[in-house]
Design an enzyme around this catalytic site. Sequence first.
Site, PDB file in Angstrom:
ATOM      1  N   ASP A 168      25.718  26.825  21.335  1.00  0.00           N
ATOM      2  CA  ASP A 168      26.805  27.204  22.244  1.00  0.00           C
ATOM      3  C   ASP A 168      28.020  26.295  22.045  1.00  0.00           C
ATOM      4  OD1 ASP A 168      25.187  29.198  23.452  1.00  0.00           O
ATOM      5  OD2 ASP A 168      24.176  27.634  24.603  1.00  0.00           O
ATOM      6  N   HIS A 195      21.204  28.692  28.499  1.00  0.00           N
ATOM      7  CA  HIS A 195      21.477  29.350  27.215  1.00  0.00           C
ATOM      8  C   HIS A 195      21.238  30.858  27.307  1.00  0.00           C
ATOM      9  CE1 HIS A 195      21.985  30.033  22.983  1.00  0.00           C
ATOM     10  NE2 HIS A 195      20.779  30.582  22.902  1.00  0.00           N
TER      11      HIS A 195
HETATM   12  P1  NAD Z   1      11.971  35.200  13.072  1.00  0.00           P
HETATM   13  O1  NAD Z   1      11.197  36.382  13.517  1.00  0.00           O
HETATM   14  O2  NAD Z   1      12.782  35.308  11.831  1.00  0.00           O
HETATM   15  O3  NAD Z   1      11.010  33.941  12.900  1.00  0.00           O
HETATM   16  C1  NAD Z   1      10.093  33.581  13.879  1.00  0.00           C
HETATM   17  C2  NAD Z   1       8.906  32.941  13.212  1.00  0.00           C
HETATM   18  O4  NAD Z   1       7.984  32.595  14.248  1.00  0.00           O
HETATM   19  C3  NAD Z   1       8.168  33.870  12.240  1.00  0.00           C
HETATM   20  O5  NAD Z   1       8.026  33.263  10.981  1.00  0.00           O
HETATM   21  C4  NAD Z   1       6.818  34.097  12.903  1.00  0.00           C
HETATM   22  O6  NAD Z   1       5.760  34.259  11.997  1.00  0.00           O
HETATM   23  C5  NAD Z   1       6.685  32.813  13.706  1.00  0.00           C
HETATM   24  N1  NAD Z   1       5.696  32.900  14.760  1.00  0.00           N
HETATM   25  C6  NAD Z   1       5.374  33.943  15.556  1.00  0.00           C
HETATM   26  N2  NAD Z   1       4.350  33.619  16.347  1.00  0.00           N
HETATM   27  C7  NAD Z   1       4.024  32.343  16.067  1.00  0.00           C
HETATM   28  C8  NAD Z   1       3.051  31.443  16.549  1.00  0.00           C
HETATM   29  N3  NAD Z   1       2.168  31.797  17.500  1.00  0.00           N
HETATM   30  N4  NAD Z   1       3.002  30.198  16.010  1.00  0.00           N
HETATM   31  C9  NAD Z   1       3.855  29.842  15.056  1.00  0.00           C
HETATM   32  N5  NAD Z   1       4.814  30.645  14.553  1.00  0.00           N
HETATM   33  C10 NAD Z   1       4.880  31.884  15.056  1.00  0.00           C
HETATM   34  O7  NAD Z   1      12.928  34.770  14.308  1.00  0.00           O
HETATM   35  P2  NAD Z   1      14.165  33.760  14.279  1.00  0.00           P
HETATM   36  O8  NAD Z   1      15.394  34.500  13.986  1.00  0.00           O
HETATM   37  O9  NAD Z   1      13.801  32.580  13.463  1.00  0.00           O
HETATM   38  O10 NAD Z   1      14.228  33.347  15.839  1.00  0.00           O
HETATM   39  C11 NAD Z   1      13.207  32.605  16.424  1.00  0.00           C
HETATM   40  C12 NAD Z   1      13.483  32.370  17.896  1.00  0.00           C
HETATM   41  O11 NAD Z   1      14.643  31.547  18.076  1.00  0.00           O
HETATM   42  C13 NAD Z   1      13.770  33.653  18.690  1.00  0.00           C
HETATM   43  O12 NAD Z   1      13.121  33.584  19.930  1.00  0.00           O
HETATM   44  C14 NAD Z   1      15.277  33.603  18.906  1.00  0.00           C
HETATM   45  O13 NAD Z   1      15.687  34.331  20.026  1.00  0.00           O
HETATM   46  C15 NAD Z   1      15.496  32.122  19.065  1.00  0.00           C
HETATM   47  N6  NAD Z   1      16.869  31.652  18.872  1.00  0.00           N
HETATM   48  C16 NAD Z   1      17.310  30.664  19.689  1.00  0.00           C
HETATM   49  C17 NAD Z   1      18.583  30.155  19.531  1.00  0.00           C
HETATM   50  C18 NAD Z   1      19.078  29.053  20.422  1.00  0.00           C
HETATM   51  O14 NAD Z   1      20.294  28.808  20.457  1.00  0.00           O
HETATM   52  N7  NAD Z   1      18.226  28.327  21.118  1.00  0.00           N
HETATM   53  C19 NAD Z   1      19.425  30.654  18.526  1.00  0.00           C
HETATM   54  C20 NAD Z   1      18.938  31.665  17.705  1.00  0.00           C
HETATM   55  C21 NAD Z   1      17.652  32.166  17.894  1.00  0.00           C
HETATM   56  C1  LMR Z   2      22.002  32.882  20.037  1.00  0.00           C
HETATM   57  O1  LMR Z   2      22.682  32.393  20.940  1.00  0.00           O
HETATM   58  O2  LMR Z   2      22.507  33.265  18.964  1.00  0.00           O
HETATM   59  C2  LMR Z   2      20.518  32.970  20.206  1.00  0.00           C
HETATM   60  O3  LMR Z   2      20.128  32.659  21.509  1.00  0.00           O
HETATM   61  C3  LMR Z   2      19.931  34.261  19.733  1.00  0.00           C
HETATM   62  C4  LMR Z   2      20.310  35.439  20.576  1.00  0.00           C
HETATM   63  O4  LMR Z   2      19.399  36.169  20.995  1.00  0.00           O
HETATM   64  O5  LMR Z   2      21.492  35.669  20.803  1.00  0.00           O
END
Ligand code: NAD
Ligand code: LMR
Length: 333
Positions: A168, A195
Amino acid sequence: MFATQLFRRSFSSSVAMHGKKVAVLGAAGGIGQPLSLLLKLNPLVSELSLYDIVNTPGVAADLSHINTPAKVTGHKGAESLGEALTGSDVIVIPAGVPRKPGMTRDDLFNTNANIVKTLAEGAAKYAPKAHLLIISNPVNSTVPIVAEVLKKHGVFDPARLFGVTSLDVVRASTFVAAIKGKNPEDVHVHVVGGHSGVTILPLLSQTGIKFTQDEIEKLTHRIQYGGDEVVKAKDGTGSATLSMAQAGARFTNSLLKALEGQKGIVEPTFVFSPVAQKEGADFFATNVELGTGGVAKIHPVGPMSDYEQKLYAEAVVELKKNIAKGVQFVKGA
Ligand code: NAD
Ligand code: LMR
């Protein structure tokens, strides 16, 4: 090679005598892979432990060929969670499903709450002293879930649990710089709250930059819903991964520097905090000074304009619901 050298120079020039073991849970995912790459380039990391339910042997083998000191290990499947976590100083968790267009972060709760709970149980058992950095959404609820799991195991230390809200702040710098013709690296916006949507509160009045009310309202909305821009553009294939990896690596690097004893390191993060507790929100993001034990000093929200005060009140109402949902998920189980 050249990129690696540049990256290394951007970190502290003093290379650590001894680094830390960092585990990434969800390491084979869209965030996990580029985040692990950036951590492999970090001289403060001595060991990088990559855990996922799929593909980690390949990701680990690939990263292990990069000629930096961090030793890389890959661990696949629930039966290897213990070996992945044992001895970890820092555990970064981007495991879980991302949004598709039309979804809110809260729509991810049913799937991700279980994933994060299981991983937190592993952390409580195998690395109870580790610092936990939660990326998995909805962060406003997953962080309280982790806190409740750690409490159940008698190992909750609020100084060692962080919701990663750095993206953010990264976005806020970029969006403000774009309309004001500035270098984004010189623009610092204090983003507080949580967030997701209205809980993300950028305090533009604290930047020292002059804005019209129209600019303030448009920028605030863009920062609050920046994640949706990426979800929409990716058109069903996921949400922010590369910018998140950078933001997550930045936060991890700041924590590692603080753990090594560097002073004056301040990052925004969603922590167990007194800031909004009188309004009923036990977790809140503000700037936090990091130290050798994790959270060293939680900064207050600081002065707000009338407009920001109105948004603050809206943010707290939503945040309380998100936090309660996470707490109830563990307590009601
Ligand atoms: P993705 O689907 O590309 O990757 C997620 C990974 O988690 C996969 O490799 C999957 O196999 C793994 N996974 C699933 N279950 C699991 C378990 N029990 N143990 C270990 N690994 C497991 O998703 P992504 O794009 O990498 O996003 C991941 C998360 O991060 C999402 O929840 C997304 O919303 C979040 N996110 C948060 C922010 C933030 O600002 N905090 C920003 C972007 C994304
Ligand atoms: C973001 O801010 O990009 C992440 O929290 C992923 C989302 O779901 O927007």
